[in-house]
Design an enzyme around this catalytic site. Sequence first.
Site, short mmCIF file in Angstrom:
data_model
loop_
_atom_site.label_atom_id
_atom_site.label_comp_id
_atom_site.label_asym_id
_atom_site.label_seq_id
_atom_site.Cartn_x
_atom_site.Cartn_y
_atom_site.Cartn_z
N SER A 1 32.32 38.72 42.33
CA SER A 1 30.82 38.13 42.40
C SER A 1 29.87 38.89 43.00
CB SER A 1 30.96 36.74 42.59
OG SER A 1 32.11 36.00 42.01
N GLU B 1 39.18 42.95 46.64
CA GLU B 1 38.83 41.92 45.76
C GLU B 1 39.36 40.73 46.01
OE1 GLU B 1 36.75 44.07 42.18
OE2 GLU B 1 38.73 43.51 41.72
N GLY C 1 34.72 36.50 39.50
CA GLY C 1 34.49 35.70 38.09
C GLY C 1 34.08 34.44 38.41
N LYS D 1 36.07 44.94 32.00
CA LYS D 1 37.13 44.31 31.47
C LYS D 1 37.25 44.24 30.00
CE LYS D 1 36.74 41.43 35.62
NZ LYS D 1 36.84 40.29 36.59
N HIS E 1 44.48 45.92 39.57
CA HIS E 1 43.27 44.77 39.45
C HIS E 1 44.18 43.47 39.45
CE1 HIS E 1 40.41 41.93 38.10
NE2 HIS E 1 39.56 42.88 38.55
N ASN F 1 33.13 47.22 36.31
CA ASN F 1 34.48 47.11 35.53
C ASN F 1 34.32 46.09 34.34
OD1 ASN F 1 37.03 46.12 34.77
ND2 ASN F 1 37.46 45.06 36.56
N GLU G 1 43.75 40.86 37.70
CA GLU G 1 44.18 40.29 36.48
C GLU G 1 45.33 41.03 35.78
OE1 GLU G 1 40.45 40.94 35.00
OE2 GLU G 1 39.48 39.14 36.30
P1 PGA Z 1 33.25 39.95 38.99
O1 PGA Z 1 34.47 40.82 38.73
O2 PGA Z 1 32.30 40.66 39.68
O3 PGA Z 1 32.90 39.35 37.65
O4 PGA Z 1 33.64 38.91 40.15
C1 PGA Z 1 35.06 41.60 39.73
C2 PGA Z 1 36.09 42.53 39.29
O5 PGA Z 1 37.11 41.77 38.93
O6 PGA Z 1 36.46 43.65 39.52
#
Ligand code: PGA
Length: 273
Positions: A231, A186, A192, A30, A114, A28, A116
């Site tokens: 992460s 998640e 993140g 983003k 997601h 992903n 976000e």
């Molecule tokens: P990250 O993001 O691996 O940077 O924690 C995962 C995601 O948001 O799908």
Amino acid sequence: MPDNQAPQQRRGSASLRSASRTPLVAANWKMHKTVAETEEFLDRFLGSLGELEGVELVICPPATALAAAAERTRRSPVRIAAQNVHEADSGAFTGEIAIPMLRELGVAGAIVGHSERRALFCETDEALARKVPALLGAGLLPFLCVGETEDQREAGETEAVLKRQIEADLADVDASRLADVVIAYEPIWAIGTGRTATPEQAQEAIAFIRGLLAARDAGAAAASRIVYGGSVKPDNAGELFEQPDIDGGLVGGASLNVDDFVAICEAATLGEI
Ligand code: PGA
């Protein structure tokens, strides 16, 4: 050997993993990477994959790079998915992208829900309940993200949150199509932040989600891919992916670097690094 037997054989007979579940690792990106950066990444990535077998690989670039990414990966096993989609085929929805537009580009699926998008762009469970069946109806793969906040986990509400999201978002998916949805667990506190869920925490939550699917259809629950996101890094991917219910990962930050992402994909193939 049929592809779908490989994971079970690799992991040994003690694994609870169903032979029908091929691990899947999705990147992903983003809001990262221009078209030029996407092409440069994919050329290096495809060149580094070697004999990687027994794992499905998906890259989710920003919308502007979908066409170039689909073109670049056309003769490879890597599939391209979007990071969001609208459920209507067309209409007065400024800024949105419809499923037929993705299909035209050769895009194979879309991330939906997601955290976000839920938190920053008001994506609701009601919208997700329309988006997931719309993707399935068009032959695209939905990657449905679910997960709890830190406060919800500390309040002991993780399972209630997951139950509410899964039941609402998949309400209009027929049991016969449930296994075609890839679910990404998640935990929001792990996205993140560098604070990865422990393999035990991730396994527990994903087993709980599989139990929710089993309440609707035992066969679908056994066949559904449920991956972990939050992460994931080269040094923790192996111990996460070897958990019996974790079928791969949705990778944000570490998927922006070719070497890190290749290492994570290899971890899904081997069950360990
Ligand atoms: P990250 O993001 O691996 O940077 O924690 C995962 C995601 O948001 O799908």
